[in-house]
Design a protein around this motif. Sequence first.
Motif, mmCIF file in Angstrom:
data_model
loop_
_atom_site.group_PDB
_atom_site.id
_atom_site.type_symbol
_atom_site.label_atom_id
_atom_site.label_comp_id
_atom_site.label_asym_id
_atom_site.label_seq_id
_atom_site.Cartn_x
_atom_site.Cartn_y
_atom_site.Cartn_z
ATOM 1 N N THR A 163 0.833 -1.205 0.000
ATOM 2 C CA THR A 163 0.000 0.000 0.000
ATOM 3 C C THR A 163 0.861 1.246 0.000
ATOM 4 O OG1 THR A 163 -1.714 -1.174 1.233
ATOM 5 C CG2 THR A 163 -1.840 1.244 1.192
ATOM 6 N N THR A 164 1.900 1.247 0.812
ATOM 7 C CA THR A 164 2.883 2.329 0.843
ATOM 8 C C THR A 164 4.281 1.720 0.782
ATOM 9 O OG1 THR A 164 2.989 2.364 3.263
ATOM 10 C CG2 THR A 164 1.410 3.858 2.210
ATOM 11 N N VAL A 165 5.225 2.523 0.378
ATOM 12 C CA VAL A 165 6.620 2.090 0.358
ATOM 13 C C VAL A 165 7.474 3.155 1.024
ATOM 14 C CG1 VAL A 165 6.444 0.608 -1.663
ATOM 15 C CG2 VAL A 165 6.893 3.040 -1.970
ATOM 16 N N ARG A 166 8.574 2.687 1.596
ATOM 17 C CA ARG A 166 9.548 3.595 2.211
ATOM 18 C C ARG A 166 10.805 3.599 1.344
ATOM 19 N NH1 ARG A 166 8.845 5.059 7.560
ATOM 20 N NH2 ARG A 166 11.105 5.165 7.866
ATOM 21 N N ILE A 167 11.206 4.770 0.933
ATOM 22 C CA ILE A 167 12.349 4.930 0.038
ATOM 23 C C ILE A 167 13.373 5.840 0.708
ATOM 24 C CG2 ILE A 167 13.095 5.668 -2.261
ATOM 25 C CD1 ILE A 167 11.085 3.352 -2.233
ATOM 26 N N PRO A 168 14.634 5.424 0.796
ATOM 27 C CA PRO A 168 15.635 6.296 1.416
ATOM 28 C C PRO A 168 15.845 7.555 0.603
ATOM 29 C CG PRO A 168 16.688 4.411 0.355
ATOM 30 C CD PRO A 168 15.213 4.151 0.324
ATOM 31 N N SER A 169 16.051 8.650 1.289
ATOM 32 C CA SER A 169 16.336 9.909 0.612
ATOM 33 C C SER A 169 17.711 9.855 -0.047
ATOM 34 C CB SER A 169 16.284 11.073 1.602
ATOM 35 O OG SER A 169 17.346 10.957 2.548
ATOM 36 N N VAL A 170 17.875 10.647 -1.093
ATOM 37 C CA VAL A 170 19.171 10.793 -1.754
ATOM 38 C C VAL A 170 19.449 12.284 -1.888
ATOM 39 C CG1 VAL A 170 20.512 10.380 -3.856
ATOM 40 C CG2 VAL A 170 18.931 8.620 -3.022
ATOM 41 N N ALA A 171 20.660 12.692 -1.561
ATOM 42 C CA ALA A 171 21.061 14.088 -1.676
ATOM 43 C C ALA A 171 22.406 14.168 -2.385
ATOM 44 C CB ALA A 171 21.156 14.748 -0.298
ATOM 45 N N LEU A 172 22.593 15.237 -3.138
ATOM 46 C CA LEU A 172 23.842 15.480 -3.854
ATOM 47 C C LEU A 172 24.588 16.617 -3.174
ATOM 48 C CD1 LEU A 172 22.476 15.352 -7.525
ATOM 49 C CD2 LEU A 172 23.386 13.469 -6.136
ATOM 50 N N VAL A 173 25.889 16.439 -3.034
ATOM 51 C CA VAL A 173 26.729 17.442 -2.366
ATOM 52 C C VAL A 173 27.632 18.089 -3.408
ATOM 53 C CG1 VAL A 173 28.388 17.871 -0.527
ATOM 54 C CG2 VAL A 173 26.684 16.036 -0.266
ATOM 55 N N PHE A 174 27.585 19.423 -3.469
ATOM 56 C CA PHE A 174 28.370 20.176 -4.440
ATOM 57 C C PHE A 174 29.464 20.970 -3.746
ATOM 58 C CE2 PHE A 174 24.189 19.526 -6.293
ATOM 59 C CZ PHE A 174 24.508 19.067 -7.562
ATOM 60 N N ALA A 175 30.427 21.414 -4.529
ATOM 61 C CA ALA A 175 31.533 22.203 -3.998
ATOM 62 C C ALA A 175 30.986 23.402 -3.238
ATOM 63 C CB ALA A 175 32.442 22.660 -5.135
ATOM 64 N N GLY A 176 31.653 23.729 -2.126
ATOM 65 C CA GLY A 176 31.220 24.836 -1.295
ATOM 66 C C GLY A 176 30.258 24.430 -0.211
ATOM 67 N N GLY A 177 29.912 23.134 -0.143
ATOM 68 C CA GLY A 177 29.048 22.645 0.914
ATOM 69 C C GLY A 177 27.574 22.641 0.594
ATOM 70 N N THR A 178 27.181 23.040 -0.604
ATOM 71 C CA THR A 178 25.767 23.036 -0.969
ATOM 72 C C THR A 178 25.266 21.604 -1.117
ATOM 73 O OG1 THR A 178 25.910 25.154 -2.107
ATOM 74 C CG2 THR A 178 24.096 23.725 -2.735
ATOM 75 N N THR A 179 24.276 21.249 -0.310
ATOM 76 C CA THR A 179 23.699 19.909 -0.328
ATOM 77 C C THR A 179 22.255 19.998 -0.786
ATOM 78 O OG1 THR A 179 25.146 19.188 1.476
ATOM 79 C CG2 THR A 179 23.182 17.862 1.053
ATOM 80 N N VAL A 180 21.922 19.249 -1.819
ATOM 81 C CA VAL A 180 20.601 19.323 -2.443
ATOM 82 C C VAL A 180 19.898 17.984 -2.270
ATOM 83 C CG1 VAL A 180 19.326 19.727 -4.575
ATOM 84 C CG2 VAL A 180 21.413 21.037 -4.104
ATOM 85 N N ALA A 181 18.850 17.962 -1.450
ATOM 86 C CA ALA A 181 18.043 16.755 -1.283
ATOM 87 C C ALA A 181 17.089 16.633 -2.458
ATOM 88 C CB ALA A 181 17.271 16.828 0.029
ATOM 89 N N LEU A 182 17.058 15.463 -3.067
ATOM 90 C CA LEU A 182 16.215 15.245 -4.229
ATOM 91 C C LEU A 182 14.785 14.953 -3.815
ATOM 92 C CD1 LEU A 182 18.549 12.921 -6.350
ATOM 93 C CD2 LEU A 182 18.454 15.430 -6.312
ATOM 94 N N ASP A 183 13.845 15.443 -4.611
ATOM 95 C CA ASP A 183 12.459 15.042 -4.443
ATOM 96 C C ASP A 183 12.359 13.536 -4.712
ATOM 97 O OD1 ASP A 183 9.544 16.076 -4.297
ATOM 98 O OD2 ASP A 183 9.550 14.787 -6.075
ATOM 99 N N PHE A 184 11.304 12.913 -4.179
ATOM 100 C CA PHE A 184 11.136 11.481 -4.443
ATOM 101 C C PHE A 184 11.157 11.184 -5.934
ATOM 102 C CE2 PHE A 184 9.842 7.215 -3.638
ATOM 103 C CZ PHE A 184 8.992 6.876 -4.685
ATOM 104 N N SER A 185 10.594 12.077 -6.738
ATOM 105 C CA SER A 185 10.560 11.862 -8.182
ATOM 106 C C SER A 185 11.941 11.896 -8.803
ATOM 107 C CB SER A 185 9.662 12.911 -8.855
ATOM 108 O OG SER A 185 10.130 14.228 -8.594
ATOM 109 N N GLY A 186 12.939 12.375 -8.062
ATOM 110 C CA GLY A 186 14.310 12.372 -8.538
ATOM 111 C C GLY A 186 15.121 11.187 -8.068
ATOM 112 N N VAL A 187 14.513 10.308 -7.281
ATOM 113 C CA VAL A 187 15.216 9.141 -6.743
ATOM 114 C C VAL A 187 14.921 7.890 -7.564
ATOM 115 C CG1 VAL A 187 15.523 7.657 -4.715
ATOM 116 C CG2 VAL A 187 15.222 10.123 -4.418
ATOM 117 N N LEU A 188 13.656 7.694 -7.929
ATOM 118 C CA LEU A 188 13.251 6.500 -8.663
ATOM 119 C C LEU A 188 12.718 6.851 -10.050
ATOM 120 C CD1 LEU A 188 11.322 4.293 -6.076
ATOM 121 C CD2 LEU A 188 13.686 4.048 -6.842
ATOM 122 N N TYR A 189 13.031 5.994 -11.007
ATOM 123 C CA TYR A 189 12.426 6.020 -12.338
ATOM 124 C C TYR A 189 11.406 4.890 -12.341
ATOM 125 C CZ TYR A 189 12.166 5.822 -17.478
ATOM 126 O OH TYR A 189 11.740 5.839 -18.782
#
Length: 497
Positions: free
Chosen positions: A421-447
């Motif tokens: 009925t529901t699923v649990r998906i671990p978050s994914v975040a990308l880390v860029f130079a300078g310390g900027t960390t961008v957490a992806l929306d769920f739609s950016g984790v799974l195809y």
Amino acid sequence: MASGGVPRRGALSSVFSGTVSPVLLIATVALVASPRRLGASSAAGAGTRTTRSSPDPDWHVVGVASLLPAAVCTASTAASNSTVVNVVHRHGPCSPLQSRGGAPSHTELLDHDQARVDSIHRKIAAAASATVLDQARAAKKGVSLPAQRGISLGTGNYVVSVGLGTPARDMTVVFDTGSDLSWVQCTPCSDCYEQKDPLFDPARSSTYSAVPCAAPECQGLASRSCSLDKKCRYEVVYGDQSQTDGDLARDTLTLGTPSDTLPGFVFGCGDRDTGLFGKADGLVGLGREKVSLSSQAAAKFGARFSYCLPSSPSGVGYLSLGGPAPGNARFTAMVTRRDTPSFYYVNLVGVKVGWRTVRISPVVFSAPGTVIDSGTVITRLPPRAYAALRTAFARNMGRYSYKKAPAVSILDTCYDFTGHTTVRIPSVALVFAGGTTVALDFSGVLYVAKASQACLAFAPNGDGTDVGILGNTQQKTLAVVYDVANQKIGFGANGCS
């Protein structure tokens, strides 16, 4: 707007009826998610450089029913911008190009995506080699190499509608940060691919003019020629062997509203065009060279543009020229490479899964820069970085014993959510130079090809020396800001839904 065009924001009422295309399943996660849906849903608090905020950023909790495709075009909520045009998936129900039975399969779409990635890698490698050889020859003989024939890129899968000419004709064109020259198919055409709209007719526009061979705009093209009547001829060859040739021209471009115009906009008027453009009228280029839309618009709207890609093919995003950056945007430096100055590069330096840093040696990301590209679907990582991400993601997914599913083309880490009925998906975040960390929306984790086949939406490069590419799946729902004036790129959560 002409009948069949992309609806303006606030007036999105079009409904698609008929057979749902398989592509509508692509991460269709505008998600009627449970109240515990977690992830990049809003800006971080003051003083941080992170796009996420959540009581528990480690997981997304999503209703499986929400993975089913939507057949209705739905409006997205987005911040007000200065000059805005809608961005839609060209195979989704919001697209004026959408037609029954015309969409590619998931395998075809991902295979085309790999062809685009290969062409980008070839272009970068060839340009780097040419630069080295050019420098060596110049030092030895004082000469330089001629320009290469054509521009090796691919084509994207998002479109925008703009007006061209006087009176303005609505044109639906592919939206592409990976190329520069904008173009449409024009009449008379000696060899044109089939498009949904009538060809643009220069004779019907009172503001159209051909660009002469001697003009600086012509001289700045990488591949050009001169006709017998001294008109500038252009040629662009894309990575999938799609091609456009024609006259370089000027005309009035209308963006968003009738008052948002660019008189004398330089574009290609194609009369010999072949390839996989999905019945689009042409292409709008947003690269870094002078001929791109973003560069030509800078004098009027400012040297900044941004866009947001919707979470689902049934949603609507935006492209904005000028205007302030979203207040929650967090920035990283824009990297410039002399060998491929058209591309936008950033430095990706790390990945987090479940908000825990994945152990990846810094040397793995030593290739100079990651291309951020609106036309590539799936993000490509160095092989060792992808392997570490896949291992961490699979380990987290293993806590809930989800059944494995077969691979889809380039995607090898897939799950079957049938019966859940529901699923649990671990978050994914990308880390860029300078310390900027961008957490992806769920739609950016799974195809999501289907509920029984949902795959980690990343893939490895074929070689550790290949440049990484940040694809459009990972950019979904983020306000992606290209601050060219200040040489930085930003990401703001909740740019659109």
